[in-house]
Design an enzyme around this catalytic site. Structure first.
Site, PDB file in Angstrom:
ATOM      1  N   ASP A 108      21.851  26.062  75.028  1.00 35.58           N
ATOM      2  CA  ASP A 108      22.374  27.000  74.042  1.00 35.58           C
ATOM      3  C   ASP A 108      23.365  26.148  73.266  1.00 35.58           C
ATOM      4  OD1 ASP A 108      24.221  28.712  72.686  1.00 35.58           O
ATOM      5  OD2 ASP A 108      23.361  30.365  73.813  1.00 35.58           O
ATOM      6  N   HIS A 109      23.030  25.807  72.034  1.00 39.19           N
ATOM      7  CA  HIS A 109      23.852  24.775  71.367  1.00 39.19           C
ATOM      8  C   HIS A 109      25.295  25.228  71.166  1.00 39.19           C
ATOM      9  CE1 HIS A 109      23.012  26.869  67.543  1.00 39.19           C
ATOM     10  NE2 HIS A 109      24.023  26.199  67.039  1.00 39.19           N
ATOM     11  N   HIS A 136      23.873  33.178  71.989  1.00 38.98           N
ATOM     12  CA  HIS A 136      25.163  32.600  71.583  1.00 38.98           C
ATOM     13  C   HIS A 136      26.337  33.568  71.803  1.00 38.98           C
ATOM     14  CE1 HIS A 136      22.508  29.667  70.018  1.00 38.98           C
ATOM     15  NE2 HIS A 136      22.309  30.198  68.835  1.00 38.98           N
TER      16      HIS A 136
HETATM   17  C1  BG6 Z   1      20.539  29.389  65.796  1.00 40.76           C
HETATM   18  C2  BG6 Z   1      19.926  30.601  65.147  1.00 40.76           C
HETATM   19  O1  BG6 Z   1      20.367  29.441  67.181  1.00 40.76           O
HETATM   20  O2  BG6 Z   1      21.929  29.349  65.508  1.00 40.76           O
HETATM   21  C3  BG6 Z   1      20.145  30.579  63.652  1.00 40.76           C
HETATM   22  O3  BG6 Z   1      18.531  30.632  65.416  1.00 40.76           O
HETATM   23  C4  BG6 Z   1      21.606  30.407  63.338  1.00 40.76           C
HETATM   24  O4  BG6 Z   1      19.642  31.768  63.043  1.00 40.76           O
HETATM   25  C5  BG6 Z   1      22.217  29.241  64.116  1.00 40.76           C
HETATM   26  O5  BG6 Z   1      21.735  30.181  61.946  1.00 40.76           O
HETATM   27  C6  BG6 Z   1      23.731  29.202  63.954  1.00 40.76           C
HETATM   28  O6  BG6 Z   1      24.230  28.014  64.516  1.00 40.76           O
HETATM   29  P1  BG6 Z   1      25.586  27.335  63.981  1.00 40.76           P
HETATM   30  O7  BG6 Z   1      25.792  26.181  64.889  1.00 40.76           O
HETATM   31  O8  BG6 Z   1      25.313  26.945  62.549  1.00 40.76           O
HETATM   32  O9  BG6 Z   1      26.652  28.378  64.072  1.00 40.76           O
END
Ligand code: BG6
Length: 486
Positions: A179-180, A242
Site C-alpha cells: 500500500d504505497h 489507503h
Molecule cells: C492510488 C489510487 O492508489 O493512489 C489513485 O488508485 C490515487 O486513484 C492515488 O490517485 C493517490 O496516491 P498519492 O500518492 O498521489 O496520494
C-alpha cells in the site's frame, strides 16, 4: 541533517510487467535512486520479464529513457546510469503460458541463499497464475519474496481467493502486499509521533479527543483511468486501503515492539473493532463538468454510472480507547486542492476562566502527509495588546523541511523504501492477508447497500470540497470539516 543508508545484500529482482507504466515511472527510477544512495549494491540484478519480444539492450535503452523521463536531470550522473544499466537483464516470459520460464530459471541460477524478489507489476488477474508458474518453474526458492499491489481483490470473496492462490506456493512471510501510503515518510512518522513522544499518548483517547478527521483530497480527475475507476469507485480505490491504513495507524494501540506482526496485529484489531457502517453514515459524490474540465461521466464509458468519485463517512471504533469519538474520513477526485492530512481535535478545557470569550475551536493536532509534510498544533493564546483578555488561535507550526534541513526534501520516495524493505525482509510496512480481508469485510456491505438503495451519488463542482451533504455529516454532530486548501 543527512539520513543514514544501510546497504542491502545483493539480490535478484524480477519485475513482471517491467516495461509497463509502473515499471517505467516508479520501479526503475526508484532502484536507480537507491543505487545512487549506495543502498543497492551494483551486484544486484534487475530482470525485466514481460511478454514483448525484446533484447537485453532494448530493455536497457527503455530503462534509460524511463530514467530520463522520471528522475530529476540533476540526479542523472552518466557513470552511474551506466552502472545501473549494467544491472539490467531481460527475459521474454508469457505470464499466462509456458514460454520463457525455463530461460528465467536459467538466468536466476540456483543459489538458494540469494534473495530473490518477484515483483508482479501486472494485471491482478495474473497474480495467482504467475505464483503458480513460479512454483512450477522451480524458481520460487525459500529465500524468494513475491510483491503485489492493489487492487487486492474487488471484494471479500475475491480477496480471499487471491490470498488462497498466493499461499498455495508462498508462506505469508514471503508475501509483500504494497500500500504505497505506508511507504510515505509522514505516514511512518505518525507512529513516531505517537510512540516516541510521551506528550500525545496520554491524551490519545475518547476522553480527550473530540473527533478525528482523515482527508485525502486530489485535484486530478479519473481521465485516462476511467475504465478501471468506474468498476472501483473511491470506496474501493482509496478507502478500503489507503484511508483504512491511516485510520489504523491513528487509532491502534501501541504495539509492544516495532515488529511487523506486532504492528499488523494492532492494526487488524482496529479494523475488527469498527462498527458496521450505516448508509446514513456515508455520503457519495460524483464531480460534474465545469468550464475547464469534463465531468466524471465524460471520462467513463457508462453515461448513467453511479460510481462515486468522492466519499465521506463517519466511522466508530468500538473499543475502550475510542468508544464515542467519531472518525470522519473523506476522499475525492477533482477537489479544490491536493491535500492529505489527519486532524485530531481535542475536547475543550473542562472549565473556562474566560467566560467573556466566545467558544474556542479547541486544540487540534494536524498531521500533514502531503504536500509540505509537517505537524501543526492549534493552540489558544492571548491576543496581544491592551484592552482586556481576548483569546486567539494560532498554529504552532513545524514543517519538516525547515526543521530537518534541505535533506528532508530528498527523502526516498515510497517505492524506494518499500522495495528495499522487501529485499531486507521487513514486512512492517506491508499489509497482511488478514488485514486486507478485514478491510473488505467492512466496506463490502456498504457498497452493496448503496447498490440496493438505487440512489445516485450527489453531484459536486470540480474545484469544490465535495457535495454539501458531506458537511451535514459532520455538522449533525456539531463538528466542521477543515477546509481543503493547499
Ligand atoms: C492510488 C489510487 O492508489 O493512489 C489513485 O488508485 C490515487 O486513484 C492515488 O490517485 C493517490 O496516491 P498519492 O500518492 O498521489 O496520494
Amino acid at each position: 541533517m543527512v539520513s543514514t543508508v544501510i546497504p542491502v545484500p545483493p539480490f535478484d529482482l524480477v519485475v513482471f510487467g517491467a516495461t509497463g507504466d509502473l515499471g517505467r515511472r516508479k520501479i526503475l527510477p526508484s532502484l536507480y535512486r537507491r543505487l545512487a544512495a549506495n543502498q543497492m549494491p551494483p551486484e544486484a540484478r534487475i530482470v525485466g520479464a514481460a511478454r514483448s519480444q525484446m533484447s537485453r539492450d532494448e530493455f536497457r535503452a527503455l530503462a534509460v529513457e524511463a530514467l530520463e523521463a522520471f528522475v530529476d536531470a540533476g540526479d542523472l550522473r552518466p557513470g552511474l546510469v551506466e552502472k545501473f544499466v549494467a544491472c539490467l537483464d531481460y527475459v521474454t516470459v508469457d505470464a499466462a503460458g509456458d514460454g520463457g520460464w525455463r530461460e528465467l530459471a536459467g538466468l536466476l541460477g540456483d543459489d538458494p541463499e540469494r534473495v530473490r524478489v518477484f515483483y508482479l507489476s501486472v494485471a491482478p488477474s495474473l497474480f495467482g497464475e504467475i505464483a503458480d508458474r513460479l512454483h512450477r518453474a522451480g524458481v520460487a526458492t525459500p529465500a524468494s519474496r513475491i510483491v503485489i499491489e492493489k487492487p487486492l481483490g474487488h471484494d471479500l470473496a475475491s480477496a480471499r481467493a487471491l490470498n488462497a492462490q498466493l499461499s498455495a506456493h508462498f508462506d505469508e512471510h514471503q508475501i509483500y502486499r504494497i500500500d504505497h501510503y505506508l511507504g510515505k515518510e509522514t505516514v511512518q512518522n505518525l507512529m513516531a509521533i505517537r510512540f516516541a513522544n510521551a506528550l500525545f499518548e496520554p491524551l490519545w483517547n475518547a476522553r480527550h479527543v473530540e473527533h478525528v478527521q482523515i482527508t485525502v483530497a486530489e485535484t486530478v480527475g479519473v481521465e485516462g483511468r476511467g475504465a478501471y475507476y468506474d468498476r472501483s469507485g473511491a470506496m474501493r480505490d482509496m478507502v478500503q486501503n489507503h484511508l483504512m491504513q491511516l485510520l489504523c495507524l491513528t487509532a491502534m494501540e501501541p504495539p509492544s515492539r516495532f515488529d511487523a506482526d506486532e504492528v499488523r496485529d494492532e492494526k487488524l484489531k482496529v479494523i475488527r473493532a469498527l462498527d458496521p457502517l450505516r448508509v446514513t453514515d456515508t455520503v457519495r459524490g460524483q464531480y460534474r463538468p465545469n468550464h475547464k474540465h469534463g465531468g466524471y461521466l465524460d471520462h467513463v464509458d457508462n453515461p448513467a454510472s453511479r460510481t462515486e468519485s468522492f466519499v465521506a463517512l463517519r466511522a466508530h471504533i468500538s473499543n475502550w480507547r475510542w468508544s464515542g469519538t467519531p472518525f470522519y474520513l473523506r476522499t475525492g477526485k477533482r477537489l479544490s486542492a491536493r491535500l492529505s492530512e489527519i486532524v485530531v481535535t481535542f475536547k475543550h478545557p473542562p472549565h473556562t476562566i474566560f467566560p467573556q470569550v466566545e467558544a474556542q475551536k479547541g486544540n487540534a493536532l494536524i498531521i500533514r502527509l502531503q504536500p509540505n509534510e509537517g505537524i501543526t498544533m492549534r493552540v489558544t493564546i492571548k491576543d496581544p495588546g491592551p484592552g482586556g483578555m481576548r483569546l486567539v488561535e494560532v498554529p504552532l507550526d513545524m514543517t519538516f523541511a525547515s526543521a530537518l534541513g534541505p535533506e528532508a526534501g530528498k527523502m526516498p520516495e515510497a517505492y524506494e523504501r518499500l522495495i528495499m524493505d522487501v529485499v531486507r525482509g521487513n514486512q512492517t510496512l506491508f499489509m497482511r492477508g488478514d488485514e486486507v480481508e478485514a478491510a473488505w469485510a467492512w466496506v463490502d456491505p456498504i457498497i452493496a447497500a448503496w447498490g440496493e438503495a438505487g440512489s445516485k451519488p450527489h453531484p459536486y463542482d470540480a474545484g469544490s470540497a465535495g457535495p454539501i451533504e458531506a458537511y451535514k455529516l459532520t455538522s449533525a454532530d456539531g463538528h466542521l470539516w477543515r477546509e481543503i486548501a493547499a
